[in-house]
Design a protein around this motif. Structure first.
Motif, short mmCIF file in Angstrom:
data_model
loop_
_atom_site.label_atom_id
_atom_site.label_comp_id
_atom_site.label_asym_id
_atom_site.label_seq_id
_atom_site.Cartn_x
_atom_site.Cartn_y
_atom_site.Cartn_z
N GLN A 1 0.83 -1.24 -0.04
CA GLN A 1 0.09 -0.09 -0.03
C GLN A 1 0.99 1.40 -0.08
OE1 GLN A 1 -3.35 -1.39 -0.70
NE2 GLN A 1 -3.99 0.24 0.85
N VAL A 2 0.32 2.43 -0.55
CA VAL A 2 1.07 3.58 -0.47
C VAL A 2 0.20 4.71 0.16
CG1 VAL A 2 0.49 4.47 -2.73
CG2 VAL A 2 2.40 5.40 -1.48
N TYR A 3 0.72 5.47 1.08
CA TYR A 3 -0.32 6.69 1.84
C TYR A 3 0.72 7.93 1.57
CZ TYR A 3 -1.91 2.51 4.39
OH TYR A 3 -2.76 1.49 4.81
N GLN A 4 -0.05 8.95 1.63
CA GLN A 4 0.59 10.24 1.30
C GLN A 4 0.55 11.28 2.68
OE1 GLN A 4 0.38 12.67 -2.49
NE2 GLN A 4 -1.28 13.55 -1.25
N LEU A 5 1.54 11.77 2.86
CA LEU A 5 1.56 12.82 4.21
C LEU A 5 2.45 13.87 3.89
CD1 LEU A 5 0.17 12.61 6.88
CD2 LEU A 5 2.13 11.41 7.78
N LYS A 6 2.36 15.09 4.44
CA LYS A 6 3.10 16.28 4.66
C LYS A 6 4.05 15.70 5.72
CE LYS A 6 2.61 19.83 1.64
NZ LYS A 6 3.65 20.43 0.89
N THR A 7 5.09 16.30 5.62
CA THR A 7 6.23 16.09 6.59
C THR A 7 5.86 16.81 7.88
OG1 THR A 7 8.00 15.68 5.00
CG2 THR A 7 8.71 16.20 7.14
N TYR A 8 5.38 18.01 7.63
CA TYR A 8 4.90 18.93 8.86
C TYR A 8 3.83 18.27 9.73
CZ TYR A 8 1.36 20.96 6.12
OH TYR A 8 -0.03 21.32 5.44
N GLN A 9 3.08 17.26 8.95
CA GLN A 9 1.98 16.73 9.63
C GLN A 9 2.44 15.64 10.91
OE1 GLN A 9 -0.09 15.83 5.82
NE2 GLN A 9 -1.98 16.07 7.21
N VAL A 10 3.81 15.14 10.60
CA VAL A 10 4.44 14.26 11.41
C VAL A 10 4.59 15.26 12.65
CG1 VAL A 10 6.47 12.82 12.06
CG2 VAL A 10 5.35 12.74 9.71
N PRO A 11 4.20 14.69 13.93
CA PRO A 11 4.55 15.60 15.18
C PRO A 11 6.23 15.82 15.43
CG PRO A 11 3.85 13.42 15.94
CD PRO A 11 3.69 13.57 14.12
N GLU A 12 6.38 16.97 15.74
CA GLU A 12 7.90 17.29 16.08
C GLU A 12 8.01 17.07 17.43
OE1 GLU A 12 11.29 20.97 15.59
OE2 GLU A 12 9.10 21.23 15.09
N MET A 13 8.99 16.41 17.96
CA MET A 13 9.29 15.89 19.43
C MET A 13 11.01 16.07 19.66
SD MET A 13 6.56 12.90 20.08
CE MET A 13 4.86 13.29 19.59
N SER A 14 11.12 15.86 20.71
CA SER A 14 12.59 15.87 21.23
C SER A 14 13.43 14.56 20.67
CB SER A 14 12.74 16.12 22.61
OG SER A 14 12.34 15.11 23.34
N ARG A 15 14.61 14.48 20.90
CA ARG A 15 15.22 13.32 20.43
C ARG A 15 14.94 12.16 21.43
NH1 ARG A 15 20.31 13.10 21.45
NH2 ARG A 15 20.61 15.08 22.66
N THR A 16 14.59 12.72 22.77
CA THR A 16 14.41 11.44 24.03
C THR A 16 12.87 11.24 23.81
OG1 THR A 16 14.28 13.44 25.48
CG2 THR A 16 16.37 12.30 25.20
N ALA A 17 11.98 11.71 22.94
CA ALA A 17 10.57 11.20 22.78
C ALA A 17 10.26 10.11 22.27
CB ALA A 17 9.71 12.65 22.27
N ARG A 18 9.28 9.42 22.34
CA ARG A 18 9.07 8.01 21.87
C ARG A 18 8.37 8.29 20.50
NH1 ARG A 18 5.20 4.32 25.21
NH2 ARG A 18 7.31 4.24 26.47
N GLY A 19 7.67 9.42 20.20
CA GLY A 19 7.03 9.50 19.10
C GLY A 19 5.61 9.54 19.30
N LYS A 20 4.72 9.43 18.07
CA LYS A 20 3.43 9.29 18.09
C LYS A 20 2.92 8.13 17.25
CE LYS A 20 -0.95 12.00 17.18
NZ LYS A 20 -1.73 13.41 16.62
N SER A 21 1.74 7.39 17.71
CA SER A 21 1.42 6.32 16.72
C SER A 21 1.09 6.75 15.48
CB SER A 21 0.22 5.51 17.43
OG SER A 21 0.07 4.51 16.63
N ALA A 22 1.62 6.12 14.42
CA ALA A 22 1.49 6.40 12.92
C ALA A 22 0.19 6.24 12.55
CB ALA A 22 2.32 5.56 12.23
N VAL A 23 -0.80 5.44 13.44
CA VAL A 23 -2.23 4.98 13.06
C VAL A 23 -2.96 6.23 12.96
CG1 VAL A 23 -1.94 2.59 13.63
CG2 VAL A 23 -2.75 4.18 15.31
N ASN A 24 -2.66 7.21 14.03
CA ASN A 24 -3.25 8.62 13.88
C ASN A 24 -2.90 9.34 12.87
OD1 ASN A 24 -4.22 8.02 16.72
ND2 ASN A 24 -2.08 8.71 17.40
N LEU A 25 -1.93 8.95 12.04
CA LEU A 25 -1.69 9.91 10.72
C LEU A 25 -2.19 9.20 9.48
CD1 LEU A 25 1.67 11.24 11.86
CD2 LEU A 25 -0.63 12.29 12.12
N LEU A 26 -1.64 7.58 9.61
CA LEU A 26 -1.82 6.83 8.28
C LEU A 26 -2.81 5.70 8.88
CD1 LEU A 26 2.02 6.61 7.53
CD2 LEU A 26 0.21 8.21 6.41
#
Length: 858
Positions: free
Chosen positions: A580-605
């Motif tokens: 499958q292929v999905y489309q997303l703007k880079t700025y839609q990926v949440p910006e976090m610190s180096r020590t953060a875990r990140g956000k679940s991609a299912v909220n974006l894709l």
């Protein structure tokens, strides 16, 4: 026989006979309609002819009647309000004073109709001082609205108590409805007409006089758009055209500002914007973190104009701050509703209809004024004719008057109604009219001189010439139009000024992208589909062999699956192992610190269970004139090309990129143009190079063709495309952190579906191949381990050796860790600073990469 029983009620007798039965819903409906029409016609809507509501008209007429003109001294506002309220407008004094004050505000009226003295409010929303403190008189241009009102140019009506008369409309020597605009809310309808430049409106009016069949577009050659008293900018012309064409539209108005190196200076605000409230709102957004990059905010406005200074923080992106201010504060919408009263009825008018209604009114004013003046001139000519006749017969006239018994007898004798005798002889009789006789009897002896006679003759000639001119105006519509046009030009010469509001091209509304600083970032994705982005500047370049720095924190059992570098404004295509292929703007990926875990991609894709991101393609690489393809490789060695045109409309739920066998998965994707060579690399260190043209273009639902013949449990690790006109190397990185550069020419071209050549030795030290990329001078390598460490290093720090070699250490991994993903960032120079890391220079045993032959491995 009498009875005490009450009389039977007769509904048809007495006062009951005057009671009418009515249904309450009908009575309420009719009463509400009557009330609504009273508000519409008597309060809220302007008349198309003079552009005034009743309260404005009554204030100006009261000032006119009181002699408070532009040539008189100022008078207390309370006096003007009292006379207006007592004689013409029986409503609250506060409503009248608010209207008077607004007509004096140069930030509310394009051409103020009242010349105020004192505090009449400010653009900060400060209210005017009490009416007992302020003074006012008519502005010179307001007198043009009332000019010739005493010459029967308009109809009058009784005031509210039938004691006085007031004009139904003012003569209005210029199109005030468009020039000063109007706004009001009636019952079930509202009007909102923007102000315009006087000269432009008059030019359009005269053009309409000369070309009655012209279009709205023709008139827009003269009327460029609204001209607000506070200046600012109108964004785009389409909304203006719609408003003039239909009478309705939404016009975007943008503040005037200058973006300097470390500040943004605002000098003009949208019409009716409260400056103090604007500054307060900006400050609130800065404090709440909605707007970033602002260090200080100052209002430096004075009598000379508006000046709001927005100081930027060091390193802040001025364009992003500007766009944030535009989205929330520096742009507003002016909703045009060109609704006015036409013959007492509300009507939405386009630009041409508005000017036509005004011209009809102005023609009627000039016609009635000319008829009034003609009657006066004819009366004067009649008197002058009598005087001239009397001068021609001065001796006889004097004898008649001198020998008459009384003044009345003298008048009667001059009218021929009585004969005056002297010594039995009758004096000559005349046939003067009553008005002529009255005038002759009242003449002084001094008027019988020859000089006076000459002056009378000259005046008579002038009056006759004026009569002929007035008759021409009344009998010839073209001459009447010429008078209207000439008077409009005189008004323009007297009061015209420069346009204040500029019209700028519409570059589109501010999007969310405009509010994001454009910068390169590192995006990290984990196997459990956590995703985040970090500024690229967080990662300094190090020498190869370093440990790198922490790039992400992982939850227990999770590992990094991919890392890539992109711009925040890039559109990225995310390809998954399920094809499958999905489309997303880079700025839609949440910006976090180096020590953060990140956000679940299912909220974006919209990823399915078990679906993982295996390749990322930047759509910026797809934007070119020539045909482009997305070339895909699967784990089982299949390869295919599909035109990028088939990926133009990607739904939020994704679309199919390739068909996969049940035991297969998508491994890698590259953007190609049909003329490149492809290199497929296997996990066990094999690589095959073949022409891209060997793989025909096919649809998204196709599986593809064999690209490499794999042995045993081997599988495809990566796909790379060779650019023919670029000095390139093939860079291979293994899972244990080793890698090498090899000249691309050492990979001879073969037919697809071969076994390929040995690329790198995959032994216990190196581990299996993790990534193969084509790189060039100045490129930087980003290597990320499964445990979340990131190393950035120049590719030229990695030794250049032949195929079938061991390679050198690229990243020093902790025990149990392994390389998870590799990405190449182009465009860096070889002179980039490399961080001094004491451990980065240490090389592992055997790092000298002893070559053991070319090992074609066919």
């Amino acid at each position: 026989m009498s009875s005490d029983a009450p009389e039977k009620f007769d509904p048809g007798a007495g006062i009951a006979a005057e009671v009418e039965t009515a249904r309450i819903e009908q009575e309420m409906e009719q009463s509400y309609i009557d009330y609504a029409m009273s508000v519409i016609a008597g309060r809220a809507l302007p008349d198309v002819r003079d552009g005034l509501k009743p309260v404005h008209r009554r204030i100006l007429y009261a000032m006119h009647e009181s002699g408070v003109t532009a040539r008189s001294s100022h008078r207390k506002s309370s006096s003007i309000v009292g006379e207006t309220m007592g004689d013409y407008h029986p409503h609250g004094d506060s409503a009248i004073y608010d209207t008077l004050a607004r007509m004096a505000q140069d930030f509310s009226m394009r051409y103020p109709l009242v010349d105020g003295q004192g505090n009449f409010g400010s653009v900060d929303g400060d209210p005017p001082a009490a009416m007992r403190y302020t003074e006012a008189r008519m502005a010179p241009i307001a007198e043009e609205l009332l000019a010739d009102i005493e010459m029967d140019t308009v109809d009058f009506q009784s005031n509210y108590d039938d004691r006085l008369e007031e004009p139904e409309v003012l003569p209005s020597a210029f199109p005030n409805l468009l020039v000063n605009g109007s706004s009001g809310i009636a019952v079930g309808m509202s009007t909102n007409i923007p102000p315009h430049n006087l000269g432009e409106v008059i030019d359009a009016t005269t053009h309409l006089i000369e070309h009655p069949d012209c279009t709205v577009e023709d008139l827009m050659e003269h009327v460029k758009g609204p001209d607000f008293p506070t200046g600012a900018n109108i964004v785009g012309r389409n909304a203006i055209h719609k408003a003039y064409k239909t009478g309705r539209g939404r016009i975007r108005v943008r503040a005037e500002f200058e973006v300097q190196e470390d500040r943004i200076v605002i000098t003009e605000l949208p019409y009716q914007e409260n400056k103090a409230r604007l500054v307060e709102r900006i400050a609130d957004d800065v404090n709440e973190g909605k707007i970033e990059g602002i260090r200080d905010l100052r209002d430096e406005s004075d009598r000379d104009g508006i000046r709001v200074v927005v100081e930027l923080k060091r390193g802040a992106n001025a364009e992003v701050v500007k766009n944030q201010l535009l989205e929330h504060h520096l742009e507003s919408t002016f909703g045009v509703i060109n609704l006015a009263l036409v013959d007492g009825q509300p009507k939405v008018l386009d630009l041409k209809e508005t000017l036509e209604e005004y011209l009809d009114h102005r023609r009627e004013v000039v016609r009635r004024r000319s008829a009034y003046e003609l009657e006066e001139k004819e009366d004067r000519a009649h008197i002058l004719e009598g005087r001239l006749t009397a001068l021609e017969n001065v001796d006889d006239v004097v004898d008649v008057i001198r020998n008459s018994e009384s003044r009345d007898d003298a008048k009667a004798a001059l009218r021929g109604e009585h004969v005056v005798e002297v010594d039995g002889e009758a004096l000559p009789t005349f046939d003067f009219s009553e008005a002529q006789a009255d005038h002759i009897v009242a003449m002084q002896l001094g008027s019988l001189t020859a000089m006076e006679a000459g002056e009378i003759e000259d005046e008579y000639e002038e009056v006759q010439a004026r009569i002929r001119r007035l008759e021409t105006i009344l009998n010839d519509p073209d001459e009447l139009d010429a008078v209207v046009e000439s008077e409009l030009e005189e008004i323009k010469d007297e009061y015209d000024d420069d346009r204040r509001t500029s019209i700028v091209e519409d570059t589109g509304t501010v999007t969310h992208e405009d509010l994001i600083a454009e910068e390169d970032v590192v995006v990290v994705v984990t196997e459990d589909d956590y995703i985040k982005r970090m500024p690229l500047d967080n990662f300094r370049a190090q020498h190869r062999g370093g440990k790198g720095i922490i790039g992400t924190e992982l939850k227990e059992g999770d590992r990094v699956s991919s890392v890539y570098v992109a711009s925040t404004h890039d559109y990225l295509l995310y390809f998954t192992n399920h094809g499958q292929v999905y489309q997303l703007k880079t700025y839609q990926v949440p910006e976090m610190s180096r020590t953060a875990r990140g956000k679940s991609a299912v909220n974006l894709l919209d990823l399915d269970d078990g679906e993982e991101i295996t390749a990322v393609v930047n759509t910026a690489e797809m934007e070119a004139d020539e045909e482009k393809y997305l070339t895909m490789a699967t784990r089982n060695g299949y390869v295919k090309r599909t035109s990028v045109e088939q990926f133009q409309n990607i739904r939020s739920t994704g679309i199919i990129a390739t068909k996969l066998d049940e035991d297969d998965a998508l491994a890698d994707v590259e953007v190609t143009d049909g003329s490149r060579d492809l290199i497929l690399a296997s996990r066990d260190g094999m690589a095959i190079r073949f022409e891209e043209a060997d793989v025909r273009s096919m649809g998204r639902s196709a599986r593809g063709v064999r690209g490499i013949n794999l042995e045993g449990d081997d599988e495809v690790a990566a796909l790379a495309a060779v650019e023919p006109d670029r000095h390139e190397w093939v860079l291979t990185v293994t899972e244990h952190g080793y890698g090498k550069r090899t000249d691309v020419d050492q990979y001879r071209r073969q037919s697809r579906n071969g076994k390929g050549l040995i690329d790198i030795k995959t032994n216990d030290r190196n581990g299996r191949v993790c990534e193969l990329e084509t790189v060039g001078p100045g490129d930087h390598l980003f290597v990320m381990s499964g445990d979340g460490q990131i190393l950035r290093t120049p590719v030229e720090d990695i030794s250049t050796v032949g195929r079938n070699t061991m390679g050198v250490i690229v990243m020093d991994l902790e025990s149990g860790d392994a390389v998870a993903s590799v990405d190449v960032h182009p465009g860096e120079t070889a002179a980039d600073e490399v961080a001094a890391d004491a451990d980065s220079d240490a090389e592992s045993e055997g790092e000298s990469a002893s070559a053991s032959g070319d090992g074609d491995g066919d």
